[in-house]
Design an enzyme around this catalytic site. Sequence first.
Site, mmCIF file in Angstrom:
data_model
loop_
_atom_site.group_PDB
_atom_site.id
_atom_site.type_symbol
_atom_site.label_atom_id
_atom_site.label_comp_id
_atom_site.label_asym_id
_atom_site.label_seq_id
_atom_site.Cartn_x
_atom_site.Cartn_y
_atom_site.Cartn_z
ATOM 1 N N GLU A 1 64.291 -34.474 -17.100
ATOM 2 C CA GLU A 1 65.398 -34.898 -17.893
ATOM 3 C C GLU A 1 66.414 -33.879 -17.876
ATOM 4 O O GLU A 1 66.118 -32.801 -18.216
ATOM 5 C CB GLU A 1 64.877 -35.320 -19.091
ATOM 6 C CG GLU A 1 66.017 -36.134 -19.794
ATOM 7 C CD GLU A 1 65.430 -36.529 -21.257
ATOM 8 O OE1 GLU A 1 66.230 -37.449 -22.008
ATOM 9 O OE2 GLU A 1 64.309 -36.446 -21.689
ATOM 10 N N LYS B 1 68.902 -44.257 -19.194
ATOM 11 C CA LYS B 1 67.787 -44.150 -20.481
ATOM 12 C C LYS B 1 68.326 -45.213 -21.295
ATOM 13 O O LYS B 1 69.377 -45.387 -22.083
ATOM 14 C CB LYS B 1 67.877 -42.707 -21.057
ATOM 15 C CG LYS B 1 66.861 -42.598 -22.105
ATOM 16 C CD LYS B 1 66.731 -41.180 -22.418
ATOM 17 C CE LYS B 1 65.465 -40.971 -23.296
ATOM 18 N NZ LYS B 1 65.573 -39.599 -23.991
ATOM 19 N N CYS C 1 61.883 -40.141 -20.715
ATOM 20 C CA CYS C 1 61.111 -39.743 -21.835
ATOM 21 C C CYS C 1 60.946 -40.782 -22.796
ATOM 22 O O CYS C 1 59.685 -41.457 -22.804
ATOM 23 C CB CYS C 1 62.291 -38.682 -22.381
ATOM 24 S SG CYS C 1 61.572 -37.596 -23.622
#
Length: 281
Positions: free
Chosen positions: A52, A123, A156
Amino acid sequence: MVQANDPARPPLRVSCIQFEPEFGAVAANIARASDLVRAAAREGSRLVVLPELASTGYVFETPEEAASLAEPVPDGPTTRAWTALAAELGIHIVAGIAERGGDGLYNSALITGPDGFIGTYRKAHLWHRENVFFRKGDLGFPVFATALGTIGIAICYDGWFPETFRQLALAGAEIVCIPTNWVPMPNQPAGEAAMANTLHRAAAHSNGIFIACADRVGVERGQPFEGQSLIIGPKGWTLAGPASREAPETVSAVIDLAEAGHKDLNEFNSVLGDRRTDLYA
């Protein structure tokens, strides 16, 4: 359905590259990661996953600082660098990036391949102070049809939500690539393995998909990261890793993506086929 061991789609080598980006040193981070990607390609990897925010670092202090490091996708220099590298090596790359899109910033990941840029994921679930700098993703959970197979992406904290993987699996994802910057969880006992390892193994098992997680290591502006990158098979068993908690490392596995279509547990049970959608709200 494509059958396992189909000669039309031979097994492929996947690598997750765990390294320590230097905050704000975009050119140096790209150069370092490129060396590691080349090394993985020399070993035969055809799909390589980077962490990330791999080119910028993670711990922004102000929105202005985040904006100064964000780039458009696919027209920014970082995306162009990964796209050129994928073309040079004849591989696919998934990498986290700070994206400038319209009048907002997104914690994103791109996928690019031998024939050029393929797509972007933004995300959906923002962790902690990411909410100060980024907008929540607005592209849903796309899957990308590639020469290797059908690839999904999550980032994540997305992995804390079972819906992330269920959406991707139902859309046909055979492997989900996870650029991540895992941090210790609240009240985590000393020496305990990353909670993310448990969550992602469960997600792979529950959805019959491969999951490839590339974390970072080091301490950035006081924030430690967990490392422990890993690759998981569709039955939930670890195929490579977990990597070190502290050191840069590349974990690799040879996988047959066609096995992701075999979601049966026995002659009566299939983890997706047994869903009681008539009962679920």
